[in-house]
Design a protein around this motif. Structure first.
Motif, PDB file in Angstrom:
ATOM      1  N   UNK A  22       1.974   5.632   0.185  1.00  0.00           N
ATOM      2  CA  UNK A  22       2.254   7.005  -0.200  1.00  0.00           C
ATOM      3  C   UNK A  22       3.736   7.314  -0.221  1.00  0.00           C
ATOM      4  N   UNK A  23       4.514   6.563   0.532  1.00  0.00           N
ATOM      5  CA  UNK A  23       5.969   6.739   0.540  1.00  0.00           C
ATOM      6  C   UNK A  23       6.689   5.676  -0.284  1.00  0.00           C
ATOM      7  N   UNK A  24       6.161   4.449  -0.286  1.00  0.00           N
ATOM      8  CA  UNK A  24       6.901   3.353  -0.915  1.00  0.00           C
ATOM      9  C   UNK A  24       6.580   3.167  -2.378  1.00  0.00           C
ATOM     10  N   UNK A  25       5.403   3.622  -2.810  1.00  0.00           N
ATOM     11  CA  UNK A  25       5.006   3.436  -4.191  1.00  0.00           C
ATOM     12  C   UNK A  25       4.318   2.116  -4.472  1.00  0.00           C
ATOM     13  N   UNK A  26       4.082   1.298  -3.446  1.00  0.00           N
ATOM     14  CA  UNK A  26       3.423   0.011  -3.639  1.00  0.00           C
ATOM     15  C   UNK A  26       2.576  -0.322  -2.415  1.00  0.00           C
ATOM     16  N   UNK A  27       1.309  -0.604  -2.636  1.00  0.00           N
ATOM     17  CA  UNK A  27       0.421  -1.013  -1.544  1.00  0.00           C
ATOM     18  C   UNK A  27       0.597  -2.497  -1.255  1.00  0.00           C
ATOM     19  N   UNK A  28       0.693  -2.841   0.026  1.00  0.00           N
ATOM     20  CA  UNK A  28       0.638  -4.237   0.444  1.00  0.00           C
ATOM     21  C   UNK A  28      -0.829  -4.590   0.663  1.00  0.00           C
TER      22      UNK A  28
END
Length: 295
Positions: free
Chosen positions: A142-148
């Protein structure tokens, strides 16, 4: 490195209090540390996103780390946040920050760049090789723009020495269960979603690094401890009291919500650094009403 014992339970992603003029308020920070530890929080996480780290200078970060070590003493572990989207700048930070007394380093996935899963893997592999302390991954799409993805987390857990755990904040229970199923025995998995902690504990997670524990440490840690003991009737009753707080804490943004709570409790001044601003008057009134009925 096995953190599943030393960091089991409730960690708090502590805010950075500021004076009305915008300077770091060390008196308030000491009071906050004591408030949280005296009410059952198991460890302190300094310089997380909740601490407004993007707005802190490098010197302020060093001073806050050293101050936190001093005031926590031997009462609890301290985890230090060292994250960003420039891998090799982070390598310099890991060498330059005072990490000797840290239990671990919490490092968020690179934000804005939106790397591939392989890029995320290689980023953390470099950090793990450079870090003097075990790395706790932090997945917060939600903050980084990319799910790990769970597969990437498990690959790091199994293949890269010095990767010791993850703070998982993807708001995805299935992803949590996939990690729990495939993790090595030593690998710490804690929540970064306060509102999902109860079901995540039921799935087998080791605890939480919490925002709510800043302002509601006793009630929140009692809920977590009950969940870890698999006393879910008690945990649910406590969590029911917290549901409205979860909504209020994140109604506008973090840490404006938690700072609104802490200001209402008289623990800090309600000051944030731009581009963050305090809660609206309407939201602050809701916080006050919630705390009044809770007491």
């Amino acid at each position: 490195m096995d953190l599943r014992h030393s960091l089991r339970g409730t960690g708090v992603a502590i805010v950075t209090p500021f004076t009305a003029s915008g300077e770091v308020d060390y008196t308030a920070l000491e009071n906050l540390i004591n408030f949280q530890l005296n009410n059952g929080v198991n460890y302190i996480v300094t310089l997380g996103t909740t601490g407004e780290t993007p707005t802190l200078s490098k010197e302020e970060k060093k001073d806050i780390i050293l101050f936190t070590y001093e005031k926590v003493g031997n009462r609890a572990p301290v985890v230090v946040g060292v994250g960003g989207n420039n891998t090799y700048e982070l390598v310099k930070d890991l060498a330059g920050l005072p990490l000797d007394k840290a239990a671990a380093v919490l490092s968020a996935c690179p934000y804005y760049n939106k790397p591939t899963q392989e890029g995320i893997f290689q980023h953390y592999k470099v950090l793990a090789g450079a870090s003097p302390k075990p790395i706790i991954l932090y997945n917060v799409p939600g903050r980084t723009g990319r799910n790990m993805e769970a597969s990437t987390t498990l690959r790091l857990a199994h293949e890269v020495p010095n990767i010791a755990g993850i703070k998982e904040a993807a708001n995805n229970l299935v992803q949590c269960m996939q990690m729990l199923k495939g993790r090595p025995d030593h690998f710490l998995i804690v929540s970064g979603d306060d509102d999902l902690v109860l079901p995540q504990l039921a799935c087998g997670m080791d605890g939480v690094i919490s925002v709510a524990a800043n302002c509601l440490p006793k009630l929140f840690t009692q809920m977590v401890n009950a969940g870890l003991a698999f006393d879910f009737a008690k945990a649910k009753a406590l969590n029911d009291q917290l549901l409205e707080a979860y909504s209020l804490l994140f109604a506008e943004n973090n840490p404006a919500g938690v700072k609104g709570f802490l200001a209402e409790l008289g623990l800090i001044q309600n000051t944030l650094r731009l581009p963050m601003v305090p809660l609206t008057h309407e939201s602050q009134q809701k916080v006050a009403a919630y705390l009044k009925q809770l007491s």
